[in-house]
Scaffold this active site. Structure first.
Site, PDB file in Angstrom:
ATOM      1  N   HIS A 127       0.821  -1.025   0.084  1.00  0.00           N
ATOM      2  CA  HIS A 127      -0.111  -0.118  -0.130  1.00  0.00           C
ATOM      3  C   HIS A 127       0.638   1.128   0.004  1.00  0.00           C
ATOM      4  O   HIS A 127       0.653   2.064  -0.542  1.00  0.00           O
ATOM      5  CB  HIS A 127      -0.901  -0.154   1.467  1.00  0.00           C
ATOM      6  CG  HIS A 127      -1.665   1.307   1.315  1.00  0.00           C
ATOM      7  ND1 HIS A 127      -1.415   2.184   2.283  1.00  0.00           N
ATOM      8  CD2 HIS A 127      -3.130   1.592   0.733  1.00  0.00           C
ATOM      9  CE1 HIS A 127      -2.177   3.320   2.191  1.00  0.00           C
ATOM     10  NE2 HIS A 127      -3.152   2.844   1.405  1.00  0.00           N
TER      11      HIS A 127
ATOM     12  N   GLU B 100       2.331   1.790  -3.447  1.00  0.00           N
ATOM     13  CA  GLU B 100       1.095   2.508  -4.291  1.00  0.00           C
ATOM     14  C   GLU B 100       1.071   3.794  -4.190  1.00  0.00           C
ATOM     15  O   GLU B 100       0.731   4.511  -5.245  1.00  0.00           O
ATOM     16  CB  GLU B 100      -0.148   1.599  -4.117  1.00  0.00           C
ATOM     17  CG  GLU B 100      -1.300   2.213  -4.581  1.00  0.00           C
ATOM     18  CD  GLU B 100      -2.658   2.658  -3.780  1.00  0.00           C
ATOM     19  OE1 GLU B 100      -2.926   3.644  -3.740  1.00  0.00           O
ATOM     20  OE2 GLU B 100      -3.177   1.652  -2.938  1.00  0.00           O
ATOM     21  N   HIS B 101       0.882   4.302  -2.790  1.00  0.00           N
ATOM     22  CA  HIS B 101       1.032   5.744  -2.679  1.00  0.00           C
ATOM     23  C   HIS B 101       2.173   6.635  -3.341  1.00  0.00           C
ATOM     24  O   HIS B 101       2.137   7.572  -4.015  1.00  0.00           O
ATOM     25  CB  HIS B 101       1.118   5.978  -1.356  1.00  0.00           C
ATOM     26  CG  HIS B 101      -0.334   6.232  -0.592  1.00  0.00           C
ATOM     27  ND1 HIS B 101      -0.831   7.004  -0.122  1.00  0.00           N
ATOM     28  CD2 HIS B 101      -1.501   5.257  -0.504  1.00  0.00           C
ATOM     29  CE1 HIS B 101      -2.175   6.935   0.442  1.00  0.00           C
ATOM     30  NE2 HIS B 101      -2.311   5.776   0.321  1.00  0.00           N
TER      31      HIS B 101
ATOM     32  N   GLU C 259      -4.171   7.981   7.849  1.00  0.00           N
ATOM     33  CA  GLU C 259      -5.345   7.296   7.124  1.00  0.00           C
ATOM     34  C   GLU C 259      -5.661   5.849   8.077  1.00  0.00           C
ATOM     35  O   GLU C 259      -6.718   5.618   8.595  1.00  0.00           O
ATOM     36  CB  GLU C 259      -4.934   7.053   5.773  1.00  0.00           C
ATOM     37  CG  GLU C 259      -5.658   6.051   5.061  1.00  0.00           C
ATOM     38  CD  GLU C 259      -5.021   5.438   3.797  1.00  0.00           C
ATOM     39  OE1 GLU C 259      -5.667   4.332   3.211  1.00  0.00           O
ATOM     40  OE2 GLU C 259      -4.631   6.495   3.198  1.00  0.00           O
TER      41      GLU C 259
END
Length: 434
Positions: A67, A70-71, A142
């Protein structure tokens, strides 16, 4: 380029595997204004222990690495890929699942330019210590937001019960502590191991000419060189095949007005490979709709008795290395909720033979939903699971649904609804004694 014709839908799917190993799927939709493209790598949050390319020893990276990567892919030297897409009139995004990471755009114009942006930014990693440090704060916020969400806590709670050893129980984003350990070197190592064209697929659907679009992709890929590739060897912890490591029940207290309950069922049965696996998935979806859909006798009985309300939902998830079913909702009767869901599952083989008429209606309903999805460019592309189901698309599902019988569902219920795989998790209002 191979052409697959779906006469009943008037659709043609064009597929080509490039010399670098990239699988490209092209589905032209005449009359559509929008084109949607999704570029996916077979790398998700559970792939944290693996042998890097060219190495012989396993490494284990911090939770949340897929993840985080991905960012960071959007952040380039001197520009942001989001801004570049915006310049050419495209909406762009990305998402990470337990087993895959996807990058996408949708646009009604400048398709060639936006496709170039998509391919280039995903295939040209750029990470710095400064930008990685900045991203930790963004992703950390987040994570904390989700930690305070009772519904997310409920979902992760049942996964922890069902899979205490398997990394699927770990939040896809990781934890604040785990992402603090992610380094620039970690990101490059994961990228070099999994982001090779031979481990990726590209699906483009919309107002396109398939040969012209394929030529754009080939021209782009021919300007790049990629190292020799070996399929990544990701390792998962050993689990008890009889479910003995499952946590049968757990509960926590949070600031909620009503109890929340979830029943989870870990699949202990083997899932067939390839398209037979897709058939298994569709059978389970049909089975659950027949037993728990809003028009089912079981649902209406639970609803009329006040055990469930409009918050009730169920989910079946099947991916590489795991599959499970969950049933959740807000309820004033959490213990009854758990008991009655488990009772329906336990007695499914006795219930199903009495549902001959309902089965035919349910089958038509599921096929109707499938046909509706075929008018969505996003649903067509996002429904593609690549290697998992032997390159099957949503258009292959119609034939499978037609062949499913009630006897098939009885067999699936027998195999999947194993009491050894059951677990429950509850969130109770603050101050309520267990």
């Amino acid at each position: 380029m191979r052409k697959q014709t779906y006469k009943q839908f008037g659709e043609n799917l064009y597929t080509e595997t490039l010399s670098n190993g990239l699988t490209v799927n092209l589905l032209p939709k005449k009359g559509f204004h929008k084109t949607y493209a999704v570029f996916t790598t077979n790398f998700g949050s559970i792939d944290r222990t693996f042998i890097p390319q060219g190495k012989t020893e396993y490494v284990t990276q911090p939770d949340g690495i897929a993840h985080f990567l991905e960012h960071k892919m959007f952040d380039k030297k001197g520009y942001d890929a989001f801004d570049l897409f915006g310049k050419y009139g495209a909406d762009s995004n990305a998402f990470t699942s337990f087993t895959r990471t996807s990058y996408l755009f949708s646009a009604t114009q400048n398709i060639k330019e936006n496709l170039e942006i998509l391919l280039n930014f995903v295939q040209e990693p750029y990470f710095t210590d400064k930008s990685v440090e900045k991203e930790r704060g963004i992703i950390g916020q987040e994570i904390q937001m989700y930690d305070d969400d009772p519904d997310w806590k409920l979902y992760m709670g049942i996964l922890n019960n069902l899979y205490p050893k398997h990394p699927v129980h770990i939040d896809i984003a990781g934890t604040v502590d785990s992402i603090a350990k992610i380094t620039t070197e970690d990101l490059y190592l994961a990228y070099k191991t999994f982001y090779h064209p031979a481990n990726m697929d590209l699906f483009i659907v919309g107002n396109i000419d398939p040969q012209e679009t394929l030529n754009w992709v080939i021209q782009n890929q021919n300007t790049k060189t990629f190292p020799q590739f070996k399929t990544p060897n990701a390792k998962l912890p050993l689990e008890d095949p009889n479910g003995k490591d499952i946590i049968k029940h757990a509960e926590v207290q949070m600031a909620v007005n009503r109890p929340k309950s979830i029943v989870g069922l870990k699949g202990l049965d083997p899932v067939p490979a390839g398209r037979a696996g897709l058939a298994y998935k569709l059978k389970v979806n049909l089975l659950l709709y027949l037993l728990f859909g809003e028009s089912s006798q079981q649902y209406l009985k639970l609803y009329d008795s006040g055990v469930i309300d409009d918050t009730f939902s169920y989910e079946f998830d099947l991916a590489r290395s795991f599959h499970y079913v969950s049933f959740s909702g807000d309820t004033d009767h959490p213990d009854q909720f758990n008991d009655q869901i488990e009772n329906i599952l336990t007695n499914a083989q006795q219930i199903l033979p009495t549902l001959t008429d309902q089965f035919e209606l349910a089958k038509k309903e599921m096929m109707g939903r499938l046909v509706a999805r075929m008018d969505s460019v996003e649903a067509i592309a996002n429904g593609y699971e690549g290697q998992l189901f032997d390159q099957a698309t949503v258009f292959d599902q119609e034939t499978i649904y037609e062949q499913i019988t009630l006897t098939d569902l009885e067999q699936v219920a027998k195999d999947l609804f194993n009491a050894k795989g059951l677990s429950t998790f509850q969130i109770m209002p603050m101050g309520v004694k267990p």
